[in-house]
Design a protein around this motif. Structure first.
Motif, PDB file in Angstrom:
ATOM      1  N   GLY A  98      13.354  33.484  41.088  1.00  0.00           N
ATOM      2  CA  GLY A  98      13.983  34.525  40.620  1.00  0.00           C
ATOM      3  C   GLY A  98      13.321  35.414  39.411  1.00  0.00           C
ATOM      4  O   GLY A  98      12.296  35.026  39.240  1.00  0.00           O
ATOM      5  N   ASP A  99      14.018  36.546  39.213  1.00  0.00           N
ATOM      6  CA  ASP A  99      13.115  37.036  38.283  1.00  0.00           C
ATOM      7  C   ASP A  99      13.035  36.572  36.819  1.00  0.00           C
ATOM      8  O   ASP A  99      11.891  36.677  36.097  1.00  0.00           O
ATOM      9  CB  ASP A  99      13.981  38.596  37.867  1.00  0.00           C
ATOM     10  CG  ASP A  99      15.343  38.671  37.751  1.00  0.00           C
ATOM     11  OD1 ASP A  99      15.976  37.555  38.448  1.00  0.00           O
ATOM     12  OD2 ASP A  99      15.758  38.986  36.875  1.00  0.00           O
ATOM     13  N   GLY A 100      13.989  35.562  36.704  1.00  0.00           N
ATOM     14  CA  GLY A 100      13.661  34.891  35.306  1.00  0.00           C
ATOM     15  C   GLY A 100      12.725  33.663  35.346  1.00  0.00           C
ATOM     16  O   GLY A 100      11.695  33.492  34.743  1.00  0.00           O
ATOM     17  N   ASP A 101      13.127  33.072  36.831  1.00  0.00           N
ATOM     18  CA  ASP A 101      12.200  32.022  37.087  1.00  0.00           C
ATOM     19  C   ASP A 101      10.872  32.344  37.041  1.00  0.00           C
ATOM     20  O   ASP A 101       9.879  31.480  36.626  1.00  0.00           O
ATOM     21  CB  ASP A 101      12.624  31.462  38.417  1.00  0.00           C
ATOM     22  CG  ASP A 101      12.348  29.987  38.838  1.00  0.00           C
ATOM     23  OD1 ASP A 101      12.748  29.045  37.961  1.00  0.00           O
ATOM     24  OD2 ASP A 101      11.415  29.979  39.602  1.00  0.00           O
ATOM     25  N   LEU A 124      10.695  36.683  45.881  1.00  0.00           N
ATOM     26  CA  LEU A 124      11.246  36.697  44.425  1.00  0.00           C
ATOM     27  C   LEU A 124      12.612  37.642  44.392  1.00  0.00           C
ATOM     28  O   LEU A 124      12.642  38.644  44.927  1.00  0.00           O
ATOM     29  CB  LEU A 124      10.235  37.715  43.505  1.00  0.00           C
ATOM     30  CG  LEU A 124      10.258  37.621  42.184  1.00  0.00           C
ATOM     31  CD1 LEU A 124       9.036  38.298  41.351  1.00  0.00           C
ATOM     32  CD2 LEU A 124      11.560  38.272  41.470  1.00  0.00           C
ATOM     33  N   PHE A 125      13.561  36.889  44.177  1.00  0.00           N
ATOM     34  CA  PHE A 125      14.929  37.518  44.138  1.00  0.00           C
ATOM     35  C   PHE A 125      14.982  38.078  43.116  1.00  0.00           C
ATOM     36  O   PHE A 125      15.371  37.561  41.943  1.00  0.00           O
ATOM     37  CB  PHE A 125      15.923  36.502  44.425  1.00  0.00           C
ATOM     38  CG  PHE A 125      15.846  35.761  45.616  1.00  0.00           C
ATOM     39  CD1 PHE A 125      14.789  35.077  46.233  1.00  0.00           C
ATOM     40  CD2 PHE A 125      17.112  35.242  46.289  1.00  0.00           C
ATOM     41  CE1 PHE A 125      14.823  34.326  47.364  1.00  0.00           C
ATOM     42  CE2 PHE A 125      17.191  34.554  47.339  1.00  0.00           C
ATOM     43  CZ  PHE A 125      16.044  34.050  48.014  1.00  0.00           C
ATOM     44  N   ASN A 126      14.708  39.519  42.805  1.00  0.00           N
ATOM     45  CA  ASN A 126      15.048  40.180  41.577  1.00  0.00           C
ATOM     46  C   ASN A 126      16.388  40.795  41.542  1.00  0.00           C
ATOM     47  O   ASN A 126      16.586  42.069  42.256  1.00  0.00           O
ATOM     48  CB  ASN A 126      13.846  41.399  41.436  1.00  0.00           C
ATOM     49  CG  ASN A 126      14.093  42.230  40.252  1.00  0.00           C
ATOM     50  OD1 ASN A 126      14.664  41.693  39.170  1.00  0.00           O
ATOM     51  ND2 ASN A 126      13.062  42.953  39.903  1.00  0.00           N
ATOM     52  N   ASN A 127      17.380  40.309  40.618  1.00  0.00           N
ATOM     53  CA  ASN A 127      18.538  40.792  40.470  1.00  0.00           C
ATOM     54  C   ASN A 127      18.663  41.465  38.985  1.00  0.00           C
ATOM     55  O   ASN A 127      19.698  41.680  38.405  1.00  0.00           O
ATOM     56  CB  ASN A 127      19.767  39.852  40.906  1.00  0.00           C
ATOM     57  CG  ASN A 127      19.498  38.619  40.076  1.00  0.00           C
ATOM     58  OD1 ASN A 127      18.736  38.622  39.183  1.00  0.00           O
ATOM     59  ND2 ASN A 127      20.185  37.543  40.619  1.00  0.00           N
ATOM     60  N   GLU A 128      17.332  41.577  38.359  1.00  0.00           N
ATOM     61  CA  GLU A 128      17.632  42.003  37.003  1.00  0.00           C
ATOM     62  C   GLU A 128      18.311  41.263  36.134  1.00  0.00           C
ATOM     63  O   GLU A 128      19.038  41.995  35.398  1.00  0.00           O
ATOM     64  CB  GLU A 128      17.625  43.559  37.029  1.00  0.00           C
ATOM     65  CG  GLU A 128      16.476  44.435  37.766  1.00  0.00           C
ATOM     66  CD  GLU A 128      16.382  45.574  37.671  1.00  0.00           C
ATOM     67  OE1 GLU A 128      17.218  46.412  37.111  1.00  0.00           O
ATOM     68  OE2 GLU A 128      15.458  46.077  38.074  1.00  0.00           O
ATOM     69  N   ILE A 129      18.695  40.016  36.279  1.00  0.00           N
ATOM     70  CA  ILE A 129      19.549  39.197  35.515  1.00  0.00           C
ATOM     71  C   ILE A 129      19.563  37.754  35.697  1.00  0.00           C
ATOM     72  O   ILE A 129      18.946  37.403  36.591  1.00  0.00           O
ATOM     73  CB  ILE A 129      21.044  39.702  35.955  1.00  0.00           C
ATOM     74  CG1 ILE A 129      22.265  39.456  34.728  1.00  0.00           C
ATOM     75  CG2 ILE A 129      21.528  39.067  37.286  1.00  0.00           C
ATOM     76  CD1 ILE A 129      22.332  40.323  33.634  1.00  0.00           C
ATOM     77  N   TYR A 130      19.720  36.935  34.599  1.00  0.00           N
ATOM     78  CA  TYR A 130      19.867  35.711  35.107  1.00  0.00           C
ATOM     79  C   TYR A 130      21.210  35.346  35.411  1.00  0.00           C
ATOM     80  O   TYR A 130      22.341  35.392  34.963  1.00  0.00           O
ATOM     81  CB  TYR A 130      19.932  34.799  33.698  1.00  0.00           C
ATOM     82  CG  TYR A 130      18.469  34.624  32.852  1.00  0.00           C
ATOM     83  CD1 TYR A 130      17.419  35.332  33.388  1.00  0.00           C
ATOM     84  CD2 TYR A 130      18.277  34.219  31.715  1.00  0.00           C
ATOM     85  CE1 TYR A 130      16.062  35.393  32.702  1.00  0.00           C
ATOM     86  CE2 TYR A 130      16.958  34.240  30.962  1.00  0.00           C
ATOM     87  CZ  TYR A 130      15.819  34.817  31.577  1.00  0.00           C
ATOM     88  OH  TYR A 130      14.711  34.637  31.191  1.00  0.00           O
ATOM     89  N   GLY A 131      21.362  34.960  36.860  1.00  0.00           N
ATOM     90  CA  GLY A 131      22.293  34.838  37.615  1.00  0.00           C
ATOM     91  C   GLY A 131      23.248  33.280  37.077  1.00  0.00           C
ATOM     92  O   GLY A 131      24.395  33.090  36.538  1.00  0.00           O
ATOM     93  N   LEU A 132      22.365  32.316  37.160  1.00  0.00           N
ATOM     94  CA  LEU A 132      23.216  30.915  37.409  1.00  0.00           C
ATOM     95  C   LEU A 132      23.269  30.689  35.776  1.00  0.00           C
ATOM     96  O   LEU A 132      24.489  29.968  35.690  1.00  0.00           O
ATOM     97  CB  LEU A 132      21.910  29.822  37.551  1.00  0.00           C
ATOM     98  CG  LEU A 132      22.510  28.482  37.762  1.00  0.00           C
ATOM     99  CD1 LEU A 132      23.138  28.242  39.009  1.00  0.00           C
ATOM    100  CD2 LEU A 132      21.119  27.429  37.848  1.00  0.00           C
TER     101      LEU A 132
HETATM  102 MG   LIG Z   1      17.896  36.614  38.377  1.00  0.00          MG
END
Ligand SMILES: [Mg+2]
Ligand SMILES: Cc1ncc(C[n+]2csc(CCOP(=O)(O)OP(=O)(O)O)c2C)c(N)n1
Ligand code: SF4
Lengths: 337, 618
Positions: A98-101, A124-132
């Motif tokens: 992810g973007d954070g990861d 890279l799953f970029n959702n511009e946020i920490y999802g989990l």
């Molecule tokens: Mg993310």
């Protein structure tokens, strides 16, 4: 090795028995399906595929793939994937992040895996946020973005994963909207075929914590006007009626309309993804309008495994050490009677 | 041209400790190594310890630029590099200043008088010249114009620049020491011939200076007679002198060959562990894959990946690096993969004393991870047995599908000693748990009934496609599970799996008194100092009520541990920390009273301090 001898698979062969637990409507489903559709096209045996992820919503991905997989720790998938690939270069290795990861906790590993150019693939799953962790800003969140950890708006300017990657000497970079499974599937296949580290950035919508963050460029309605889908060897043309194109004016890319001001198709830049010099690729990545998608860069280069393999073969051939005994009993030894 | 001339009858000694000190550029390591090798080949037991400056290019003549090499040779078993020194060779004032404390009163110091210039004295912060102001009264001082004599010896050799001439003066001192201890110069001359094959002028120069030193000592009236140390009684066989870190690396090579698995090392440089990386990168001819990662975390993660893919995987580090590896180590424990983690301990906490020794990472190794995450912990005790315990770490990791932490320390890692070379053919069998043919109902966490170890299904093996991860998993299927009872079952299973390793390790052996008044307990790199102290008390001072037991297996401990503790009235646990092993023993064997000897100075125990404390308890 590939092609002929490989079993015929359908996408179902890659679906694991685990229930998928992402939020309904999450783009992660699209990525999963696209991967399950792409794999049968790659000509690789199921047992030779390994998915390695870090931590995050996105990183649950390996559990849903009926291949080998490691759901590891936050940010560290590149290290693990590197070990897998160096131990067995015949495997098709995929990093899911992810973007954070990738760019926060794992930023260091992210740049180094790209620099080394090991033949593996990164999605890279970029959702511009920490999802989990339920919605904090990430290194790709925009300034002003209101999140759980920035209730008054984010004050930390972001960076772009693509620019970062090219700065780290990435050889392959592609970007695709999370709502575009057809192109995504094709890009996964291309990434697999590409020899070297491939990075695919998916603009992934998180319906819960950052819904709509890409709609202005990915929405069906506006997509063709707001995105340019790059293809190697083809002119950089976009727009619903393929009426717009990119030209280079001075040190800037400029959007022009074909047929206006004497512009013809011949004036439009032709995309060369294979060019070694990343300057134009960087400019494409930076472009705010249109957003560059497709394979931006695919520069063919020697991989780490190739270098290692060549060196090992050379040293093995020239060495007097075949067994450890040859080493242990060599040089300064002496007898005690 | 080696020397066999007439010598006065030499005096017989049981052992001697010599320290060569000088400026970083004076070649003290080479001098010491040559003396060690020659003595070992002569048949002495030897033990050495180098002491390099922490700075890479320290200013010439400075106190912190002093480089030293200590060697202990004996006609009887030698188990430490020795505390105090019988002969000090000081090539400059800084060397003398920083090392004189170690020289026994009345013993000999050889100095290069030419180096005691005003400038060098100032750099060493000597206000007056120690050779003249009486500060060396009580020592036997041999002043030699070594630089002048070296130049003199080389005046007829063509093609030498000044630097080469100055640099060969260390061979003058070596020649002198060879004569004093009745050693042949032959081995060192052979060494020149090999090392400078393409530079005959260097062979000639070094040989000349070595011989000049030898003859000088012989004719020097200051040295009234020379000494000899007879060959030690050692188990017959082929030997070599080996450094602890090299032995560790070679133990891993041996385990790789024996198990038939390729060796993978993922590592990041850190003192004093880096030499293991330096050694393993050389061995591409054995197919070793050594990967220098971007940090310690990537180092261990790459090793975990390689283990997942079926290699014998190793990561090497020192204390601060182990701290960084903690989370990943927990993952390796959770996904139950074989992994060898080597921690060459140094003085801590934080950056601490990078070049000094300590045993203060024991609790970190045991408990330094989140959650309950037991791993096997073992420790090597001598430079040579680093070979065996590195091998053992690999064996246990592979047979029990678990991470194993091997603790060594700066003292044994940099020290060297004779190693009776072990052929892989004579090493114990290593089984691994790789699967081959798929059967229905296979689960990744299916366990062996006796060891609770799971099977190792590596990518590329058809039918076994499966996912592992850091989330808790169902005890049967291995699928992610948050069921409370299952978590408890799994926690206990992981602990029990490590406890069962007890069935696969040897029992403890008590040395000296088998029962009695005092049991000396040690672990890891202190074996040599503890052993020689108990030996001295027993053999020279006539005590027959003191026993010694040394732990190499710490988690789990050998089965007969309690039985041994019960045979002694008092137990004293000796370690180079504030009592970490004692803490573990107290927690596990509460019915015994454990007393402690602790030292946290970045230094090994000295013989005298141990003997004094043991006596107080007897
Ligand atoms: Mg993310
Ligand atoms: C060492 C560590 N620190 C923090 C966390 C908590 N954590 C888990 S996922 C995550 C962020 C994930 O964000 P991203 O990588 O963007 O993935 P997404 O959930 O958005 O797919 C954090 C901070 C963790 N699991 N481990
Ligand atoms: S929180 Fe966001 S990213 Fe995570 S599963 Fe839900 S929608 Fe997807």
């Amino acid at each position: 090795m590939e092609a002929t001898a490989v079993k015929k698979y359908t996408y179902k062969d890659f679906v694991s028995d685990q229930e998928v637990r992402w939020c309904p409507g999450c783009d992660d489903y699209v990525i999963l399906n696209s991967m399950q559709k792409a794999l049968p096209e790659m000509g690789v045996e199921k047992e030779n595929v390994v998915f390695v992820s870090g931590i995050g919503c996105s990183s649950r991905f390996p559990y849903y793939m009926n291949t080998y997989g490691v759901h590891s720790i936050h940010g560290r998938a590149p290290g693990i994937a590197t070990g897998v690939k160096l131990a067995n270069p015949d495997l098709s290795v995929w990093i899911i992040t992810g973007d954070g990861d990738a760019t926060a906790i794992g930023g260091n590993h992210f740049i180094h895996v790209l620099r080394r150019n090991i033949n593996l693939n990164i999605v890279l799953f970029n959702n511009e946020i920490y999802g989990l962790t339920k919605g904090q800003f990430s290194p790709t969140s925009v300034v002003g973005q209101k999140t759980k950890s920035s209730p008054y708006g984010n004050t930390q300017p972001p960076f772009s994963p693509g620019e970062l990657a090219l700065g780290a000497n990435a050889r392959f970079y592609a970007r695709i909207g999370g709502n575009n499974p057809k192109a995504m599937t094709q890009i996964f296949i291309e990434a697999h075929r590409f020899k070297g580290t491939s990075l695919i950035e998916v603009l992934q919508n998180c319906v819960i914590f950052n819904d709509g963050c890409f709609t202005d460029v990915t929405d069906k309605e506006v997509k063709d006007d707001k995105q340019i889908y790059l293809e190697h060897g083809k002119p950089m043309i976009f727009g619903k009626n393929a009426e717009k194109g990119l030209v280079l004016r001075g040190l800037k890319l400029e959007v022009v309309t074909i047929g206006e001001n004497g512009i013809t198709e011949k004036d439009i830049l032709v995309h060369d993804a294979k060019e070694k010099d990343p300057t134009l690729h960087q400019m494409l990545i930076r472009l705010a309008y249109p957003i560059a998608t497709g394979i931006v860069r695919a520069f063919d280069d020697v991989t780490l495994e190739e270098r290692e393999d060549e060196l090992t073969k050379k040293i093995k051939a020239g060495s007097k050490y075949k067994k450890t005994d040859d080493l242990f009993f060599s040089g300064e030894t002496y007898e005690v009677k | 041209m080696s020397i066999e001339s007439i010598k006065p009858a030499p005096k017989e000694l049981e052992g001697v400790v010599i320290r060569f000190v000088g400026d970083s550029g004076d070649g003290m390591q080479l001098t010491g190594t040559q003396f060690t090798d020659t003595s070992a080949m002569f048949g002495n037991d030897v033990s050495t310890f180098p002491n390099y400056p922490a700075e890479i290019r320290a200013p010439q003549g400075s106190l912190y630029g002093v480089s030293g090499f200590q060697v202990h040779i004996g006609s009887v078993e030698v188990s430490t590099p020795g505390d105090s020194v019988d002969l000090l060779v000081a090539m400059n004032p800084a060397g003398l200043k920083t090392n004189l404390y170690a020289l026994k009163k009345g013993h000999t110091v050889i100095v290069d008088k030419d180096a005691f210039t005003k400038k060098n004295l100032e750099k060493a912060f000597y206000e007056t010249n120690p050779l003249e102001d009486g500060s060396l009264d009580g020592y036997h001082v041999i002043e030699v114009d070594m630089s002048t004599l070296t130049k003199e010896a080389l005046k007829d050799v063509d093609g030498l620049d000044n630097k080469t001439i100055t640099r060969s003066k260390n061979m003058f001192s070596l020649g002198m020491v060879y004569w004093m201890y009745h050693r042949s110069t032959e081995h060192t001359i052979d060494f020149f011939n090999k090392k400078f094959k393409s530079k005959p002028e260097l062979i000639e120069a070094n040989t000349k200076v070595l011989n000049a030193g030898y003859y000088y000592a012989e004719t020097l009236e200051l040295i009234s007679n020379s000494y000899t140390i007879s060959p030690a009684k050692m188990v017959p066989g082929t030997y070599r002198i080996i450094m602890g870190n090299t032995a560790t690396a070679w133990g891993l090579l041996a385990a790789s060959e024996k198990s038939g698995l390729e060796l993978f090392l993922g590592s990041y440089p850190i003192t004093p562990a880096t030499d293991i990386l330096h050694e393993l990168v050389k061995h591409k001819h054995f197919g070793v894959k050594a990967f220098q990662a971007e940090d310690e975390i990537a180092g261990i993660c790459s090793a975990i990946g390689a283990s997942f893919a079926g290699d014998l995987a190793i990561t090497t580090t020192s204390g601060p690096g182990l701290a960084l590896k903690g989370e990943a180590l927990g993952l390796a424990m959770m996904i139950e993969l074989p992994l060898v983690v080597i921690n060459v301990q140094r003085g801590g906490p934080s950056t601490g004393l990078p070049t000094k020794t300590e045993q203060s990472d024991l609790l970190q190794a045991m408990y330094g991870r989140n959650g309950e995450s037991p791993v096997v912990v073992i420790a090597a005790s001598t430079p040579a047995d680093c070979f065996n315990y590195a091998y053992e770490a690999a064996r246990l990791a592979l047979e029990h599908m678990t991470p194993v932490i091997l603790l060594t320390d700066g003292y044994i890692a940099n020290g060297s000693a004779p190693w009776k070379i072990q052929s892989v053919a004579d090493m114990p069998e290593i089984k691994n748990r790789k699967v081959t043919k798929f059967t229905e109902n296979w689960h990744p966490y299916k366990r062996d009934a006796k060891t609770l170890a799971r099977e190792w299904a590596v990518p590329g093996t058809s039918g076994f496609e499966h996912r592992v991860g850091g989330l808790e998993k169902d005890s049967v299927t291995g699928n992610v599970s948050y069921v409370p009872e299952n978590h408890e079952t799994m926690t206990h299973t992981r602990a029990e799996k490590i406890r069962l390793v007890q069935n696969n390790i040897p029992n403890l052996k008590v040395e000296f008194a088998q029962q009695g008044d005092l049991l000396v307990v040690g672990w890891g790199g202190t074996y040599g100092t503890l052993h020689s102290a108990v030996k001295q008390i027993t053999e020279e001072e006539g005590f027959n009520n003191i026993g010694f037991v040394h732990f190499n297996y710490i988690n789990p401990m050998p089965k007969n541990t309690e039985e041994i503790f019960a045979k002694f009235k008092k137990i004293i646990v000796c370690e180079l920390n504030s009592g970490q092993f004692a803490f573990i023993l107290k927690a596990n064997f509460g019915k015994f009273d454990f007393q402690q000897i602790n030292k946290v100075q970045g230094l090994p125990f000295s013989n005298d301090e141990l003997i004094q404390k043991f006596k107080q308890l007897l």
